[in-house]
Design an enzyme around this catalytic site. Structure first.
Site, PDB file in Angstrom:
ATOM      1  N   LYS A  13      -9.171   2.905  -2.615  1.00  0.00           N
ATOM      2  CA  LYS A  13      -9.538   2.296  -1.326  1.00  0.00           C
ATOM      3  C   LYS A  13     -10.953   2.727  -0.945  1.00  0.00           C
ATOM      4  CE  LYS A  13      -7.319   1.494   3.195  1.00  0.00           C
ATOM      5  NZ  LYS A  13      -6.095   1.831   3.970  1.00  0.00           N
ATOM      6  N   CYS A  23      -5.785  -2.996   1.805  1.00  0.00           N
ATOM      7  CA  CYS A  23      -5.669  -3.126   3.261  1.00  0.00           C
ATOM      8  C   CYS A  23      -7.020  -3.212   3.987  1.00  0.00           C
ATOM      9  CB  CYS A  23      -4.822  -1.975   3.813  1.00  0.00           C
ATOM     10  SG  CYS A  23      -4.016  -2.369   5.405  1.00  0.00           S
ATOM     11  N   GLU A  40       0.832  -1.206   0.000  1.00  0.00           N
ATOM     12  CA  GLU A  40       0.000   0.000   0.000  1.00  0.00           C
ATOM     13  C   GLU A  40       0.871   1.263   0.000  1.00  0.00           C
ATOM     14  OE1 GLU A  40      -3.663   1.845   2.740  1.00  0.00           O
ATOM     15  OE2 GLU A  40      -2.430   0.185   3.478  1.00  0.00           O
TER      16      GLU A  40
END
Length: 552
Positions: A114, A150, A45
């Site tokens: 994200k 994540c 990330e």
């Protein structure tokens, strides 16, 4: 449609803000993966910026440099080698996103954002990023990759969206900081996502230290039946390529599992890597610490030598009239065992000068904690002077039990640029010292065998600021104190809840008040390696002006 693909996991140690350096690190990982025959290289990330970039994301000039780095890497994929899946902050239509980009065939082939932005503990991504829509799969050379970032793995909706959109394989790029027991939490969420989707899951995490956070790597993969089939080692940069094959039970690869580490080695490795990266990434020539002959400074010195090498560690013993011969002997023995430079600077003249300077104002008062703290502050001034002169960063040596209760002196033993024990309770300090005397962690630069005399571990802890002083004159026994503190801090329990677990109410209330009243000290403490789920600093934010403490 393809039936085989070679995928490389790249555990990279980026430096926040070093875009050119991070591009070079990704390029190097891609070169390694090319030699291994990879078709796709998966990085962690926000690898381009380093993680977490915090308010750097708000600078348009920084985001412009990120875009240049991405385009530079994308152009290089025109060479027919492996594609890259990289994380970067990305400006799109005036909105800032935490993004993952597929670079293939000389261009940016796909971008995903994200969806779930963490906003708890050390994370405040909501402050700098906009959430993206629930993503669909990325098409890559006949394979549909379900890529998420994540936190998106910690919730079922992103996986559901990807699976329903035709994803054949889940890929998670991560900047997941280390905590004790964190690997189990990651595995549990991964198993849940695989169970829900029936798809294999590839989890790639970064490695390295960034201020108080430390990232352990430990990337892994699960097959469609939730079996661990790939486990990379923790705490090291690595590039590992595996061949994935489509079969009756979906995509799978040959099992390659690095052995798990002892829990104490995980903590020790976290302290080593956190300190090493803080020192090297900030370009300090080494560290300096006060070596008292006690267990905390001995462990701090051992971690420093293991992380940096003995030639970059300078130990200074600063005796006062209350320093015992035993402490002098033990400090010298620790320095000798570790092979560090060792100097002795007597602080009695400084104590005398301060005493004389303040004698008129203090006339008619009884000596007490003020005079004790003058000793500690004389040591702090001494260490800071040496640091200013020679450039070594002062390493403070206080542990979490002391920081919790305020058993530390502002501008004295709290002086320093970094602390490896800040999130380590005293009882764990004892465990780590015993472990390190019996084992040497992988990658350690220190000596084999003992790193401190056994007496350093077994003797009663003492600050030696007055005759016959012991820590337990001021604090409960550490095994009791640490248990109470863990309930109050990590578990966020109230006094009555802790008492219900079998502790004396008056003691719990006393510890609770010490904990909250010491907040003003902790706000002025140096950063330190995060080990637990509730480290002091960004993890735990309580008001200094706090009437609840006094009235409860």
């Amino acid at each position: 449609m393809t039936d085989t693909i070679r995928i490389a996991f790249a555990q990279i140690n980026p430096v926040v803000g070093d875009v050119a350096g991070n591009v070079a690190r990704i390029r190097q990982a891609r070169a390694q993966a090319t030699e291994q025959g990879a078709e796709l290289v998966i990085c962690g990330e926000l690898t381009l910026s380093g993680y977490p970039p915090e308010d750097l994301v708000l600078k348009n000039s920084f985001l412009a440099r990120i875009r240049e780095g991405v385009e530079e890497l994308a152009a290089e994929t025109a060479d027919g080698g492996p594609a890259l899946l990289v994380g970067a902050p990305w400006l799109d239509g005036g909105k800032r996103h935490n993004a993952v980009l597929l670079l293939d065939g000389g261009r940016i082939a796909a971008v995903r954002y994200k969806h779930h932005l963490p906003n708890y503990g050390v994370f405040d991504e909501v402050r700098v990023f906009e959430p993206g829509p629930c993503p669909g799969p990325m098409a890559f050379r006949g394979l549909r990759l379900g890529v998420m970032i994540c936190e998106d793995m910690w919730f079922p909706d992103v996986t559901e969206c990807l699976e329903e959109s035709g994803a054949e394989m889940l890929v998670v790029v991560n900047g997941s900081p280390f905590e004790t027991d964190k690997s189990g939490m990651r595995q549990n969420h991964a198993v849940a996502r695989v169970t829900e989707s029936g798809l294999p899951l590839l989890y790639v995490n970064q490695v390295g230290g960034q201020d108080e956070l430390v990232f352990d790597g430990a990337s892994f993969a699960l097959d469609a039946r939730c079996r661990p089939i790939l486990q990379m080692p923790a705490w090291v940069e690595a590039v590992e390529t595996a061949t994935w094959t489509r079969g009756e039970n979906g995509w799978t690869t040959e099992s390659t599992l690095a052995p798990p580490l002892h829990p104490l080695e995980d903590i020790y490795q976290a302290m080593m890597l956190g300190l090493r990266d803080y020192v090297t990434k900030n370009r300090f020539p080494g560290v300096l610490l006060g070596l008292s002959g006690g267990i905390d400074s001995a462990l701090s010195a051992a971690v420093a030598v293991d992380a940096l090498g003995a030639d970059k560690v300078h130990c200074v013993m600063m005796p006062s009239p209350y320093t015992s011969q035993e402490s002098l002997d033990d400090a010298e023995a620790v320095a000798r065992m570790l092979g560090t430079r060792y100097d002795i600077i007597n602080i009695e003249p400084a104590m005398g000068a301060f005493g004389q300077m303040l004698s008129g104002l203090f006339a008619g008062t009884e000596p007490g904690i003020t005079e004790e703290n003058l000793q500690s502050r004389s040591r702090g001034i001494t260490l800071m002077a040496i640091s200013n002169k020679f450039g070594h960063m002062v390493l403070s040596t206080g542990n979490k039990s002391e920081m919790s209760t305020g058993y530390a002196t502002l501008y004295g033993d709290m002086c320093g640029g970094y602390s490896v024990l800040k999130d380590v309770y005293k009882t764990t300090v004892f465990d780590l010292c015993r472990w390190r005397n019996q084992a040497k962690p992988a990658g350690a630069l220190g000596p084999d065998g003992l790193v401190m005399p056994d007496r350093v571990i077994t003797k009663p802890p003492s600050a030696e600021l007055k005759p016959d002083q012991r820590d337990q004159d001021s604090l409960p026994p550490y095994e009791v104190l640490d248990a109470i503190l863990s309930h109050l801090i990590e578990d966020e329990l109230g006094v009555s809840d802790v008492v219900a677990k079998g502790f004396e109410e008056a003691l719990v209330r006393r510890v609770w008040r010490m904990l909250d009243l010491a907040e003003y000290k902790r706000r002025q403490a140096p950063p330190g390696v995060k080990i637990t789920s509730r480290a002091f600093g960004r993890d735990r934010r309580y008001p200094i002006t706090n009437a609840f403490t006094r009235n409860a």
